[in-house]
Design a protein around this motif. Structure first.
Motif, PDB file in Angstrom:
ATOM      1  N   GLN A  62      -0.355  -0.748  -2.872  1.00 49.74           N
ATOM      2  CA  GLN A  62      -0.745  -1.896  -3.429  1.00 49.74           C
ATOM      3  C   GLN A  62      -2.433  -2.008  -4.309  1.00 49.74           C
ATOM      4  O   GLN A  62      -3.710  -1.674  -3.020  1.00 49.74           O
ATOM      5  N   PRO A  63      -2.240  -2.731  -4.979  1.00 51.83           N
ATOM      6  CA  PRO A  63      -3.633  -3.050  -6.087  1.00 51.83           C
ATOM      7  C   PRO A  63      -4.794  -3.670  -4.994  1.00 51.83           C
ATOM      8  O   PRO A  63      -4.422  -4.743  -4.385  1.00 51.83           O
ATOM      9  N   ALA A  91       2.774   3.742   3.395  1.00 46.35           N
ATOM     10  CA  ALA A  91       3.871   4.241   3.730  1.00 46.35           C
ATOM     11  C   ALA A  91       5.324   3.814   4.153  1.00 46.35           C
ATOM     12  O   ALA A  91       5.530   2.553   4.470  1.00 46.35           O
ATOM     13  N   ARG A  92       6.088   3.972   3.314  1.00 48.48           N
ATOM     14  CA  ARG A  92       7.511   3.485   3.040  1.00 48.48           C
ATOM     15  C   ARG A  92       8.688   4.616   4.364  1.00 48.48           C
ATOM     16  O   ARG A  92       8.345   6.182   3.271  1.00 48.48           O
ATOM     17  N   GLY A  98      -0.125  -8.160  -7.571  1.00 47.39           N
ATOM     18  CA  GLY A  98       0.018  -7.290  -7.362  1.00 47.39           C
ATOM     19  C   GLY A  98       1.352  -6.431  -5.858  1.00 47.39           C
ATOM     20  O   GLY A  98       0.171  -6.497  -4.906  1.00 47.39           O
ATOM     21  N   ARG A  99       2.815  -6.728  -6.311  1.00 47.67           N
ATOM     22  CA  ARG A  99       3.248  -6.130  -5.117  1.00 47.67           C
ATOM     23  C   ARG A  99       2.704  -3.629  -4.771  1.00 47.67           C
ATOM     24  O   ARG A  99       2.895  -3.453  -5.796  1.00 47.67           O
ATOM     25  N   PRO A 100       3.331  -3.772  -3.541  1.00 51.72           N
ATOM     26  CA  PRO A 100       3.207  -2.148  -3.278  1.00 51.72           C
ATOM     27  C   PRO A 100       4.673  -1.901  -4.484  1.00 51.72           C
ATOM     28  O   PRO A 100       5.692  -2.250  -3.964  1.00 51.72           O
ATOM     29  N   VAL A 101       4.053  -0.976  -4.885  1.00 52.15           N
ATOM     30  CA  VAL A 101       4.858   0.278  -5.539  1.00 52.15           C
ATOM     31  C   VAL A 101       4.840   1.525  -5.439  1.00 52.15           C
ATOM     32  O   VAL A 101       3.718   2.193  -5.850  1.00 52.15           O
ATOM     33  N   PRO A 102       5.903   2.063  -5.953  1.00 50.58           N
ATOM     34  CA  PRO A 102       5.704   3.443  -6.462  1.00 50.58           C
ATOM     35  C   PRO A 102       4.585   3.906  -7.547  1.00 50.58           C
ATOM     36  O   PRO A 102       4.864   3.230  -8.000  1.00 50.58           O
ATOM     37  N   ARG A 110      -3.207  13.147  -3.753  1.00 49.07           N
ATOM     38  CA  ARG A 110      -2.198  14.115  -4.934  1.00 49.07           C
ATOM     39  C   ARG A 110      -1.827  12.948  -5.975  1.00 49.07           C
ATOM     40  O   ARG A 110      -2.245  13.447  -7.305  1.00 49.07           O
ATOM     41  N   ASP A 111      -1.884  12.235  -6.084  1.00 50.17           N
ATOM     42  CA  ASP A 111      -1.054  11.033  -6.069  1.00 50.17           C
ATOM     43  C   ASP A 111      -1.928  10.248  -7.411  1.00 50.17           C
ATOM     44  O   ASP A 111      -1.736  10.148  -8.550  1.00 50.17           O
ATOM     45  N   LEU A 112      -3.136  10.336  -6.578  1.00 51.60           N
ATOM     46  CA  LEU A 112      -4.231   8.569  -7.341  1.00 51.60           C
ATOM     47  C   LEU A 112      -6.074  10.322  -8.381  1.00 51.60           C
ATOM     48  O   LEU A 112      -6.034   9.071  -8.408  1.00 51.60           O
ATOM     49  N   HIS A 113      -5.523  11.111  -8.005  1.00 51.14           N
ATOM     50  CA  HIS A 113      -6.599  12.012  -7.893  1.00 51.14           C
ATOM     51  C   HIS A 113      -7.444  11.651  -9.459  1.00 51.14           C
ATOM     52  O   HIS A 113      -8.338  11.547  -9.205  1.00 51.14           O
TER      53      HIS A 113
END
Length: 506
Positions: A280-281, A297-298, A495-499, A334-337
């Protein structure tokens, strides 16, 4: 063998099967009553602990930097009261008199406190079923420690015992000498420690349970009666005999396995890397410019999304909280680096628990995973729930160490726990995150809006950045922007939480 002997033998075996079924059924019936009592005790004790801990937390949090019962002091009390579930009022005492409270404000004349019902070894004074000292038409419980008194809400224990349960119960001290609460007929109900209580086929069953922490002087004792011998288990077993008993035992095993299936699935999801992470932004309110992301976490089980408010506490109770935290941390970096390396001003905020902060290896893990991704500690913010016990020296030392390494430190859900300046001073946080419950109150509740203004003033006075959760409307954003132009916002409006594949890039 003659027909007569065959008939007699069959009749005798049928009679034995019938009697065995009756006895087995009676044991099952009483076992169900015992389970009901133990379950009731566990729920009532857990609820009593929540009520007690909330009162203790408010007492500990009610430190005041200004004068006793000044406008600022009363405002602080109201901030604490606004968030409480089981406390109706909180006040200041001096010399055995009530001086002011969050509900009544500063009293025209101090009101003397009546003699307490009893006093614990810690010095905590308690009043049980007492008339309110300001308005005697209000009946409830009170507790006082040093210069703080809290008033428990009259409905704090609504729903106990459960309607129709036939249970009598009371909450007592460990020695059974003092009673906090009574439910039903309890004049002859005593706290028993003899394991034979309710043994055998006796119709009256009794059970007790005490707080696991010896420092908490709290126990529950309850009882129920079962006079009926021919409940459904007895009728089924008396007809079907041993085969039906085995069948019912198998059903019981299946039921037990089903009850534990949620834990089994969660354990498999965490250890098997099935937990997903959404982002989420966080944005500057003034410019709507992206400043970072929160990693959330989801978990999806049996085709349905499970709320983090359910599975995260369950994971911690199962001893898997640290594994979950590390999995979310590794996945997020790992996702955002690449995004974080391209824009070093961005950061990802990650929720950490007290267990993480007590883990001696957590610092090395975090430093290693940050280094592996070519990032700096400034790209990571640790969101620490305000209820994290900073009185624990290991926790506080870890917080200071991580901040000294360059990691950002946020106090999450601010206003829902230890809302006092001592907490902020000890933590030395980079930012506080105002809980979404206050944001929802803007424009809807005068008290909620005043509390938001009060927290904004605190952040200004201490020079701490402010992040505001739960922004869902432009009206909320406009109000907050007018009060704190430098604030960062988070919520569905921004902004909503998104994958990862749907993540915002600006």
């Amino acid at each position: 063998m003659s027909r007569f002997r065959i008939a007699a033998f069959v009749l005798m075996m049928s009679a034995l099967g019938f009697l065995a079924g009756v006895v087995a059924g009676r044991h099952i019936e009483l076992g169900q009553v015992d389970d009901k009592l133990h379950g009731h005790n566990a729920r009532l004790l857990a609820h009593a602990l929540r009520v007690t801990q909330e009162g203790q937390r408010l007492m500990a949090a009610a430190t005041h930097g200004a004068g006793l019962c000044s406008d600022s002091d009363v405002a602080t009390l109201r901030v604490l009261l606004f968030n409480s579930l089981f406390i109706r009022d909180i006040g200041r005492t001096l010399g055995g008199t009530l001086q002011c409270s969050a509900a009544w404000g500063e009293l025209p004349e101090p009101v003397p406190l009546p003699p307490p019902a009893f006093t614990l070894a810690s010095g905590l004074q308690l009043w049980v079923g007492a008339a309110n000292i300001v308005d005697r038409r209000i009946i409830g419980d009170m507790s006082a420690y040093r210069d703080v008194v809290v008033f428990t809400a009259p409905g704090a224990f609504d729903g106990f015992p459960e309607p129709g349960s036939g249970i009598d119960a009371k909450i007592v001290t460990r020695d059974g000498q003092h009673v906090y609460r009574r439910f039903g007929r309890t004049h002859d109900l005593d706290l028993g420690r003899d394991a034979s209580i309710g043994w055998g086929l006796a119709p009256e069953r009794q059970a007790w349970a005490c707080a696991p922490d010896e420092q908490t002087d709290l126990c529950v004792v309850s009882r129920a009666r079962s006079d009926a011998w021919f409940q459904l288990p007895a009728m089924v077993l008396s007809v079907a005999g041993a085969l039906a008993l085995a069948f019912l035992a198998g059903l019981c095993v299946l039921w037990r396995l089903h009850a534990g299936s949620a834990k089994t699935e969660l354990r498999r999801a965490i250890l098997g890397g099935e937990i997903k992470v959404h982002y989420q932004p966080l944005r500057q309110l003034a410019t709507r410019r992206l400043t970072g992301y929160e990693a959330l976490a989801r978990w999806r089980a049996r085709g349905r999304d499970v709320s983090p408010s359910l599975f995260v506490p369950l994971a911690e109770a199962m001893g898997l909280g640290r594994a979950l935290s590390r999995q979310v941390t590794s996945q997020a970096l790992r996702d955002l680096h690449e995004r974080l390396r391209e824009n070093p001003a961005l950061y990802v905020s990650i929720n950490v628990s007290a267990a993480d902060l007590k883990d001696a290896g957590y610092r090395n893990f975090l430093m290693d995973v940050v280094s592996e991704r070519g990032l700096s500690p400034a790209n990571v913010a640790l969101e620490i729930t305000e209820g994290t016990p900073l009185s624990d020296g290991h926790v506080l030392a870890m917080v200071k160490t991580m901040r000294g390494k360059g990691f950002k430190v946020f106090i999450d859900d601010f206003g829902t726990g230890h809302s006092n300046l001592n907490y902020l001073a000890e933590m030395q946080a980079d930012a506080i995150k105002l809980d979404r419950s206050f944001t929802r109150a803007i424009g809807a509740e005068d008290a909620g809006t005043l509390i938001v203004d009060h927290v904004i003033d605190i952040s200004r006075e201490l020079g701490i950045n402010l992040i505001i959760e739960g922004i869902e409307t432009e009206e909320q954003a406009s109000y907050l922007l007018s009060r704190q132009p430098s604030a960062v916002g988070q919520g569905w409006l921004l902004g909503r939480p998104v994958p990862l594949e749907n993540i915002a890039s600006d």
